[in-house]
Design an enzyme around this catalytic site. Structure first.
Site, PDB file in Angstrom:
ATOM      1  N   HIS A   1      -4.913  46.072   6.048  1.00 57.14           N
ATOM      2  CA  HIS A   1      -6.139  46.732   6.486  1.00 57.14           C
ATOM      3  C   HIS A   1      -5.861  47.091   7.935  1.00 57.14           C
ATOM      4  CE1 HIS A   1      -7.183  42.375   6.961  1.00 57.14           C
ATOM      5  NE2 HIS A   1      -7.634  42.777   8.111  1.00 57.14           N
TER       6      HIS A   1
ATOM      7  N   CYS B   1      -6.285  45.221  -0.124  1.00 57.33           N
ATOM      8  CA  CYS B   1      -6.696  43.806  -0.145  1.00 57.33           C
ATOM      9  C   CYS B   1      -7.198  43.370  -1.517  1.00 57.33           C
ATOM     10  CB  CYS B   1      -7.750  43.518   0.915  1.00 57.33           C
ATOM     11  SG  CYS B   1      -7.171  43.813   2.567  1.00 57.33           S
TER      12      CYS B   1
END
Lengths: 243, 448
Positions: A198, A83
Site C-alpha cells: 500500500h 493487501c
C-alpha cells in the site's frame, strides 16, 4: 473498504486519465451496488479493510461479486488487488486457528497466517519487477511501497499439475514481500495485479498505474492506444527516495 | 508504599535530576523505565499516594489538550495535581512523571493524578489501578485510525479496551456519545455484569456521563474520506447519521437494533480554542470536572485563561510575525487542523511530514487527508520533512501545482516566514517528531 490510504490508488488513476484527456468515471462498489454496475467497469481496484468490514464485504464478494470479477479478469479486464483483497482473490486463507476461509479463486495463490505470536511483516519495501509489463515505458524497473500483513502468501498451489499462469510481480530487494521466504512480491495474472504494497501503490509507481490504464483502453477499444507522456519528475523523485 | 519501593523511586528520581541537569531531556521516560524493570508494579504503589484519585484520559486525538484543561481546572480549585504534561503517555512516562514529583522518601503527595494514556497502554494501566481505593475517572474521547503499523486497526484497540473495562470497579466514565464505538464501550462497561457476583463486586456503581454536540449547523456537507466506525458496534449494520460533525463523529443510530447516540449530559460550554475537535476536548474536560463537584464558575474561569499545550495550536512570535503550530498526526487530526486553519483564514502554510517511530513509519495515511480543501489561488504552501516528496506528490494529486518543496526544515521554515508579512500568521501543520523539530528551531531561535 478503504484503509491504509487506498484512496491514493483511485486518485492516481483518475488524475492520470484526466491529465491525458481520458474521460474516467469512478464507481464505488459497496455491498448495495448491483452486479450489472460492476460489469460495466473497465478497470477494477480492491483494497484492504479492517477485519469487521472485511468479513461483511467478504461474504458479499464470495457469493455475489467474486464470480463476476473472476469472469472479468479472465476476459482481460485489468484489476489491482491490494493487501486483504490480494489475499482474497486466491484459493483460500488459512487462519492460525480454525478452518480455511475460501477465496474467490481468481489467482493461483493461497495465504497462511502463521499465528498471532509471529511478527507481522511491516515496513518499507523495494522490489524489482520480474514480470514484463509491456506497453509501459518506464525509467525504473523497481516498485516501492509499504507493507503490513500477518498472512503469508504463496503462489501456485500445485506447480506440477498445471502451467503456472499466476506469476510473481516482482523480486524483493528490501523488505518481505509475499511471505518473507521466497523473495517474491505480488502476483500477475492476465491483466491483473495483486500486491501487498500500500503506501499506496500507484502514486509512487506511475509505471504500474499507466500499465493498468493502457490495458483498460486496449480492452475497451480493442487496439493498443499509446499513452501520452506526463511530467512524472515528482513521482520518480518520491520513488527514488525510497530506493 | 514499602521501603523497597521508596528506594527505587528515590534512586530513579536522582537519576532523573541528573538527566535534567545534563540536559538529556526533561520529559525523559527512562527513570520510569528503570523503576518498572526493577519493580513491575511500582505504578500502583506510586499511585496510592494520590489523596483524592486518578483521572485517565484516553482516545486517539485530543488527550494532551483535554488532560491539560482538566489540570487547569483542578489547579484553579486549589488542588495539587500530578500530570504527565510532556505527553509521554506510555507506562514509563507516567511512572517518570510520578517519580519526578515524589519527595525524598519516594512518596507522592498530591490530590489528583491526571494522566493521558496511550491507546495500547490503557489495559495495562487499568490493571495497575485495580487495587486502588480512591476515585477513578476515565475519560474516553474517540477512536480513529492512527499509525496502523503500530497500533493496528481501530477494531483491535476497541476489543482490547472492552475486555479491560469489564474489570473496572467504582469508575466514573466520561464518554463521547457522538463516537459510536466509544459510546458502545462506555455503555457496555457501565451495565451490570451478567452474573450477580460481578454486580455485587461494584459494577453497579459504575456510571457514565456522556458529552457530545447538538449543533446541526456544524454538520459537514461532505463526508470525510477517513471514516472508520460507520457500522453499528452492536449488530454490524451500516449506521444511519442525522449528520456528521467530522470523521465518524456525529448523531448516529442503528435502524436494525435501535441502538442510538445516548442522551447527552454535557453539550454546551464556552470554548477557549478554535476547532470543532477542541469543542469535544473542552466538553470532556467540563464533564470530568463536574463529576468532581467543581463549581461551574470555577470551570468557566479556569478555561477562559487556558493556555494550549506544546504544539497544539501553540503560538510563537518570530520577528513580529505570528506562527501557530498544529500537531497533525493522523488523517482525522490533519483534516480537523486543515478545517480549523481555513476557518481562521489561513493563507501561509508549512506542512511537515516525518516517518520516524513516534510518527509511524507508514505515511500512506496522507492519502486519506482531504488536501483538496486547499486551493492554488488562496494558499502559499511549503512542504518539508523526512518524507517531503510523498507529501509533495499528495499535493500534486490534490490539484495543486505551485508550492515550495524544501527537504531541509530549517530552510523551509525560513522560507515560509520570508514570504509572509507581519499582519499574517504562518500555520504549521506537522507530525509529532516534525512538530518537536519545528519547536526546537523556533524556541532556540536558530533560524534567525
Amino acid at each position: 473498504m478503504s484503509t491504509y490510504g487506498d484512496r491514493g490508488n483511485i486518485i492516481c488513476l483518475e488524475k492520470r486519465c484526466e491529465w491525458r484527456g481520458i474521460e474516467a468515471r469512478v464507481t464505488q462498489v459497496t455491498l448495495e451496488t448491483p452486479v450489472r454496475e460492476l460489469k460495466s467497469c473497465d478497470l477494477i481496484f480492491m483494497g484492504g479493510a479492517q477485519d469487521r468490514q472485511q468479513k461483511l464485504a467478504g461474504d458479499d464478494f464470495l457469493h455475489h461479486k467474486g464470480p463476476v470479477v473472476k469472469a472479468m479478469v479472465e476476459q482481460g479486464v485489468p484489476a489491482l488487488f491490494v493487501c486483504a483483497a490480494y489475499q482474497f482473490v486466491g484459493h483460500y486463507y488459512q487462519p492460525y486457528q480454525g478452518d480455511k476461509i475460501p477465496g474467490a479463486g481468481i489467482f493461483d495463490l493461497y495465504t497462511v497466517h502463521p499465528g498471532d505470536q509471529k511478527k507481522r511483516l511491516i515496513g518499507n519495501v523495494v522490489a524489482e519487477l520480474s514480470c514484463q509489463l509491456s506497453a509501459v515505458s518506464c525509467q525504473l524497473k523497481t516498485i516501492v511501497g509499504f507493507e503490513n500483513h500477518g498472512g503469508k502468501t504463496y503462489l501456485n498451489e500445485n506447480p506440477k499439475s498445471q502451467i503456472p499462469m499466476t506469476k510473481p510481480l516482482a523480486k524483493v530487494i528490501k523488505g518481505f514481500g509475499n511471505n518473507g521466504e521466497d523473495g517474491y512480491e505480488g502476483a500477475v495474472y492476465k491483466n491483473s495485479i495483486g500486491s501487498y504494497f500500500h503506501g499506496p501503490l500507484l502514486p509512487k509507481n506511475p509505471h504500474i498505474a499507466d500499465w493498468l490504464i493502457a490495458k483498460a483502453l486496449e480492452m475497451k477499444y480493442g487496439k493498443i492506444i499509446p499513452l501520452e507522456n506526463l511530467d512524472d519528475s515528482l513521482e520518480w523523485q518520491a520513488h527514488s527516495q525510497m530506493l | 508504599m514499602s521501603w523497597f519501593d521508596s528506594i527505587i523511586a528515590t534512586n530513579a528520581k536522582t537519576l532523573s535530576k541528573i538527566s535534567t541537569t545534563l540536559r538529556l531531556g526533561a520529559g525523559a521516560t527512562w527513570p520510569g523505565e528503570i523503576a518498572l524493570t526493577v519493580k513491575p508494579n511500582i505504578l500502583s504503589s506510586l499511585l496510592s499516594g494520590l489523596r483524592k484519585g486518578i483521572i485517565i484520559v484516553a482516545g486517539t486525538n485530543g488527550k494532551t489538550t483535554t488532560a491539560r484543561m482538566i489540570v487547569t481546572i483542578l489547579e484553579a480549585q486549589g488542588l495539587r495535581v500530578i500530570h504527565n504534561a510532556s505527553g509521554a503517555n506510555l507506562l514509563n512516562g507516567i511512572v517518570s512523571a510520578l517519580i519526578n514529583k515524589a519527595d525524598w522518601r519516594g512518596q507522592v503527595s498530591a490530590d489528583w493524578g491526571v494522566f493521558e494514556v496511550d491507546e495500547n497502554s490503557l489495559p495495562q494501566f487499568i490493571k495497575s489501578i485495580k487495587s486502588i481505593k480512591s476515585k477513578v475517572v476515565l475519560v474516553l474521547l474517540n477512536l480513529f485510525r492512527d499509525q496502523l503499523d503500530r497500533y493496528g486497526e481501530v477494531d483491535v484497540i476497541s476489543e482490547k479496551w472492552q475486555k479491560s473495562l469489564e474489570s473496572l470497579n467504582n469508575v466514573k466514565i466520561i464518554a463521547n456519545a457522538d463516537d459510536p464505538l466509544i459510546a458502545y464501550l462506555a455503555s457496555s462497561a457501565s451495565r451490570p455484569g451478567p452474573s450477580f457476583a460481578q454486580a455485587t463486586a461494584g459494577r453497579l456503581e459504575a456510571s457514565t456521563r456522556f458529552f457530545g454536540l447538538d449543533d446541526p449547523s456544524q454538520f459537514q456537507k461532505k463526508i470525510e474520506h477517513a471514516t472508520d466506525s460507520t457500522f453499528c458496534p452492536t449488530c454490524g449494520t451500516r449506521l444511519l447519521y442525522e449528520g456528521y460533525y467530522y470523521s465518524h463523529i456525529g448523531i448516529w443510530k442503528c435502524i436494525k437494533c435501535k441502538t442510538k447516540r445516548p442522551p447527552l449530559d454535557v453539550s454546551e460550554c464556552d470554548y477557549p480554542l478554535p476547532g470543532l475537535y477542541n469543542r469535544y476536548n473542552t466538553l470532556a474536560a467540563v464533564a470530568a470536572s463536574q463529576v468532581l463537584d467543581i463549581k461551574q464558575e470555577t470551570i468557566s474561569e479556569a478555561l477562559a485563561g487556558f493556555v494550549p499545550a506544546f504544539g497544539r495550536q501553540e503560538e510563537f512570535t518570530i520577528d513580529g510575525k505570528k506562527v501557530k503550530i498544529f500537531l497533525s498526526k493522523n488523517p482525522t487530526g490533519f483534516n480537523q487542523s486543515l478545517r480549523t486553519i481555513l476557518d481562521l483564514g489561513a493563507k501561509h502554510l508549512l506542512l511537515v511530514l516525518n516517518d520516524r517511530i513516534p510518527d509511524g513509519r507508514d505515511v500512506s495515511w496522507i492519502w486519506d487527508v482531504d488536501f483538496e480543501l486547499l486551493t492554488q489561488d488562496e494558499h502559499v504552501i511549503t512542504v518539508s520533512g523526512d518524507r517531503v516528496y510523498d507529501l509533495a506528490l499528495r499535493l500534486k494529486y490534490a490539484n495543486l501545482n505551485q508550492f515550495f518543496v524544501e527537504p531541509n526544515l530549517h530552510h523551509a521554515l525560513k522560507q515560509s516566514l520570508d514570504v509572509s508579512s507581519k499582519s499574517e500568521t504562518l500555520y504549521i501543520l506537522a507530525t509529532y517528531s516534525a512538530m518537536l523539530d519545528v519547536r526546537k528551531l523556533l524556541t532556540g531561535r536558530k533560524i534567525l
